[in-house]
Write a protein that holds these residues in place. Structure first.
Motif, PDB file in Angstrom:
ATOM      1  N   LYS A   1      40.789 107.649  30.466  1.00 45.49           N
ATOM      2  CA  LYS A   1      40.487 107.504  31.892  1.00 45.49           C
ATOM      3  C   LYS A   1      40.390 106.030  32.278  1.00 45.49           C
ATOM      4  CE  LYS A   1      40.261 111.845  33.050  1.00 45.49           C
ATOM      5  NZ  LYS A   1      41.254 112.429  33.994  1.00 45.49           N
ATOM      6  N   VAL A   2      39.722 105.243  31.439  1.00 45.65           N
ATOM      7  CA  VAL A   2      39.602 103.804  31.700  1.00 45.65           C
ATOM      8  C   VAL A   2      40.981 103.147  31.701  1.00 45.65           C
ATOM      9  CG1 VAL A   2      38.709 101.614  30.808  1.00 45.65           C
ATOM     10  CG2 VAL A   2      37.255 103.652  30.788  1.00 45.65           C
ATOM     11  N   ASN A   3      41.796 103.503  30.707  1.00 41.68           N
ATOM     12  CA  ASN A   3      43.142 102.931  30.621  1.00 41.68           C
ATOM     13  C   ASN A   3      43.988 103.290  31.844  1.00 41.68           C
ATOM     14  OD1 ASN A   3      42.430 101.906  28.134  1.00 41.68           O
ATOM     15  ND2 ASN A   3      43.464 103.518  26.969  1.00 41.68           N
ATOM     16  N   PHE A   4      43.838 104.536  32.314  1.00 42.02           N
ATOM     17  CA  PHE A   4      44.595 104.985  33.491  1.00 42.02           C
ATOM     18  C   PHE A   4      44.240 104.141  34.712  1.00 42.02           C
ATOM     19  CE2 PHE A   4      44.617 107.572  37.369  1.00 42.02           C
ATOM     20  CZ  PHE A   4      45.959 107.912  37.447  1.00 42.02           C
ATOM     21  N   ILE A   5      42.938 103.888  34.894  1.00 42.20           N
ATOM     22  CA  ILE A   5      42.490 103.096  36.047  1.00 42.20           C
ATOM     23  C   ILE A   5      42.996 101.660  35.947  1.00 42.20           C
ATOM     24  CG2 ILE A   5      40.450 102.149  37.210  1.00 42.20           C
ATOM     25  CD1 ILE A   5      38.986 104.730  36.343  1.00 42.20           C
ATOM     26  N   GLN A   6      42.862 101.083  34.753  1.00 41.48           N
ATOM     27  CA  GLN A   6      43.297  99.697  34.570  1.00 41.48           C
ATOM     28  C   GLN A   6      44.805  99.546  34.768  1.00 41.48           C
ATOM     29  OE1 GLN A   6      41.495  98.953  30.676  1.00 41.48           O
ATOM     30  NE2 GLN A   6      39.939  97.694  31.661  1.00 41.48           N
ATOM     31  N   GLU A   7      45.562 100.540  34.322  1.00 42.36           N
ATOM     32  CA  GLU A   7      47.008 100.493  34.501  1.00 42.36           C
ATOM     33  C   GLU A   7      47.370 100.560  35.983  1.00 42.36           C
ATOM     34  OE1 GLU A   7      51.065 100.326  33.592  1.00 42.36           O
ATOM     35  OE2 GLU A   7      49.308  99.924  32.330  1.00 42.36           O
ATOM     36  N   ALA A   8      46.622 101.393  36.741  1.00 42.72           N
ATOM     37  CA  ALA A   8      46.899 101.536  38.167  1.00 42.72           C
ATOM     38  C   ALA A   8      46.562 100.269  38.951  1.00 42.72           C
ATOM     39  CB  ALA A   8      46.109 102.719  38.726  1.00 42.72           C
ATOM     40  N   LEU A   9      45.672  99.455  38.404  1.00 39.71           N
ATOM     41  CA  LEU A   9      45.200  98.265  39.121  1.00 39.71           C
ATOM     42  C   LEU A   9      45.828  96.962  38.632  1.00 39.71           C
ATOM     43  CD1 LEU A   9      41.392  99.131  39.232  1.00 39.71           C
ATOM     44  CD2 LEU A   9      42.988  99.237  41.148  1.00 39.71           C
ATOM     45  N   LYS A  10      46.710  97.047  37.658  1.00 43.65           N
ATOM     46  CA  LYS A  10      47.189  95.826  37.012  1.00 43.65           C
ATOM     47  C   LYS A  10      47.925  94.889  37.963  1.00 43.65           C
ATOM     48  CE  LYS A  10      51.563  97.736  35.280  1.00 43.65           C
ATOM     49  NZ  LYS A  10      52.365  98.011  34.054  1.00 43.65           N
ATOM     50  N   ASP A  11      48.527  95.418  39.036  1.00 44.44           N
ATOM     51  CA  ASP A  11      49.282  94.579  39.964  1.00 44.44           C
ATOM     52  C   ASP A  11      48.491  94.223  41.227  1.00 44.44           C
ATOM     53  OD1 ASP A  11      51.514  94.590  38.276  1.00 44.44           O
ATOM     54  OD2 ASP A  11      52.216  96.493  39.108  1.00 44.44           O
ATOM     55  N   VAL A  12      47.221  94.637  41.291  1.00 44.69           N
ATOM     56  CA  VAL A  12      46.393  94.333  42.460  1.00 44.69           C
ATOM     57  C   VAL A  12      45.984  92.866  42.415  1.00 44.69           C
ATOM     58  CG1 VAL A  12      44.231  94.814  43.648  1.00 44.69           C
ATOM     59  CG2 VAL A  12      45.563  96.694  42.671  1.00 44.69           C
ATOM     60  N   LYS A  13      46.259  92.139  43.485  1.00 46.46           N
ATOM     61  CA  LYS A  13      45.982  90.698  43.509  1.00 46.46           C
ATOM     62  C   LYS A  13      44.604  90.385  44.082  1.00 46.46           C
ATOM     63  CE  LYS A  13      50.095  89.912  41.912  1.00 46.46           C
ATOM     64  NZ  LYS A  13      50.274  89.498  40.499  1.00 46.46           N
ATOM     65  N   GLU A  14      44.227  91.042  45.160  1.00 43.08           N
ATOM     66  CA  GLU A  14      42.966  90.734  45.827  1.00 43.08           C
ATOM     67  C   GLU A  14      41.950  91.843  45.545  1.00 43.08           C
ATOM     68  OE1 GLU A  14      43.416  89.916  49.937  1.00 43.08           O
ATOM     69  OE2 GLU A  14      44.973  88.389  49.642  1.00 43.08           O
ATOM     70  N   LYS A  15      40.789  91.429  45.111  1.00 44.38           N
ATOM     71  CA  LYS A  15      39.726  92.391  44.829  1.00 44.38           C
ATOM     72  C   LYS A  15      38.737  92.428  45.996  1.00 44.38           C
ATOM     73  CE  LYS A  15      39.813  91.760  39.796  1.00 44.38           C
ATOM     74  NZ  LYS A  15      39.004  91.437  38.593  1.00 44.38           N
ATOM     75  N   PRO A  16      38.361  93.629  46.442  1.00 43.57           N
ATOM     76  CA  PRO A  16      37.364  93.713  47.512  1.00 43.57           C
ATOM     77  C   PRO A  16      35.983  93.329  46.975  1.00 43.57           C
ATOM     78  CG  PRO A  16      37.877  95.898  46.683  1.00 43.57           C
ATOM     79  CD  PRO A  16      38.831  94.953  46.014  1.00 43.57           C
ATOM     80  N   SER A  17      35.173  92.708  47.815  1.00 43.71           N
ATOM     81  CA  SER A  17      33.785  92.430  47.430  1.00 43.71           C
ATOM     82  C   SER A  17      32.976  93.715  47.569  1.00 43.71           C
ATOM     83  CB  SER A  17      33.194  91.331  48.312  1.00 43.71           C
ATOM     84  OG  SER A  17      33.191  91.735  49.676  1.00 43.71           O
ATOM     85  N   VAL A  18      32.184  94.000  46.545  1.00 43.00           N
ATOM     86  CA  VAL A  18      31.481  95.287  46.475  1.00 43.00           C
ATOM     87  C   VAL A  18      29.994  95.056  46.230  1.00 43.00           C
ATOM     88  CG1 VAL A  18      31.269  97.464  45.223  1.00 43.00           C
ATOM     89  CG2 VAL A  18      33.530  96.476  45.629  1.00 43.00           C
TER      90      VAL A  18
END
Length: 296
Positions: A200-217
């Motif tokens: 599950k962790v790997n799936f999430i990280q793979e889906a986010l690998k090309d995301v450039k800007e991270k939202p502030s949370v």
């Protein structure tokens, strides 16, 4: 002539009987008897051989040794819910857990819904003394590691084995699942759970690998104990923070320098952070109500 024939017949009968008579059973000498008994002993399975020890290395790096599989397990102390969440993913848990603290954070005790034998278990206060725990006659107590000195040490003084776990970070989660696999002697189930979690962790990280800007949370824990409303943020090392990071967010509360537990922050600080997304954790109330009041 008749006497000679009769004599020959008698002699022939005697010889015939001698040849056909059953042989006498052979007498076993004392030495031979001992040899037979020794052979039987070698063939028979040994019942007095010591069972292999079970050695568990817990979260504090301690080796806890058992001569047999623990069958009377107690899970108690603060933070026990994370332990119970994981323990009840093992099919052996309902039978072997004989006592537990109150597994509730305000909305009810979920163990009663998944354990058919829940009614027969001893329910302990989460601050139960060592003597109260000992009265259940456990052969193992499982606690969070930060309770080692305050809760665990008095229990160990009574010669009751204690195994410590954490379940506070992703790394600790997989390690502690392996510890429970040893406790329940079901290491294949532990590996299955670790693989599921990691996939599950790997799936999430793979889906986010090309995301450039991270939202502030901002993640806030709401508590209104004794009528005093408070919002708190978790330590940077806790799983709540790491969940935000793994999901592609940027935790904004690092500047609050949170300590080893939840750190209370003011409404002014919450406004100053001006986070893109705010997540509310609430155990006593519906989080949507808290969100509505916070927006005001």
């Amino acid at each position: 002539m008749m006497n000679r024939v009769l004599f020959v017949v008698i002699i022939s009968l005697v010889l015939l009987n001698a040849c056909s008579a059953p042989a006498k059973p052979e007498t076993i000498t004392p030495f031979a008897q001992e040899t037979v008994e020794a052979m039987e002993t070698e063939i028979a399975p040994r019942t007095d051989m010591a069972q292999p020890s079970i050695v568990i290395v817990d979260a504090l790096g301690r080796e806890v040794t058992f001569s047999k599989v623990p069958s009377r397990i107690v899970i108690t102390g603060k933070g026990l819910i994370q332990i119970l969440d994981a323990a009840y993913m093992f099919p052996e848990a309902p039978e072997r857990i004989v006592a537990l603290g109150k597994a509730t954070q305000g909305t009810g005790n979920f163990i009663s819904l998944i354990d058919p034998g829940y009614g027969s278990k001893k329910l302990l206060e989460n601050d139960a003394s060592a003597e109260q725990i000992a009265a259940v006659q456990p052969d193992l107590v499982i606690l969070k590691s930060y309770l080692a000195e305050t809760v665990g040490k008095p229990i160990e003084t009574l010669n009751i084995p204690v195994v410590y776990v954490d379940f506070e970070t992703p790394e600790q989660y997989t390690r502690d699942l392996a510890i429970l696999g040893k406790v329940f002697q079901n290491e294949s189930r532990a590996q299955e759970l670790v693989d599921f979690y990691q996939n599950k962790v790997n799936f999430i990280q793979e889906a986010l690998k090309d995301v450039k800007e991270k939202p502030s949370v901002l993640m806030l824990y709401h508590n209104d104990k004794d009528g005093a409303v408070a919002f708190s943020v978790p330590p940077m090392t806790w799983i709540q923070t790491q969940m935000v990071e793994l999901a592609g967010g940027m935790p904004v509360w690092g500047s609050a320098n949170p300590g080893k537990g939840w750190t209370v922050v003011t409404l002014e600080q919450i406004a100053a952070w001006n986070a893109d997304q705010i997540f509310i954790i609430a155990y006593q109330k519906d989080s949507s109500e808290i969100t509505a009041s916070l927006k005001k």
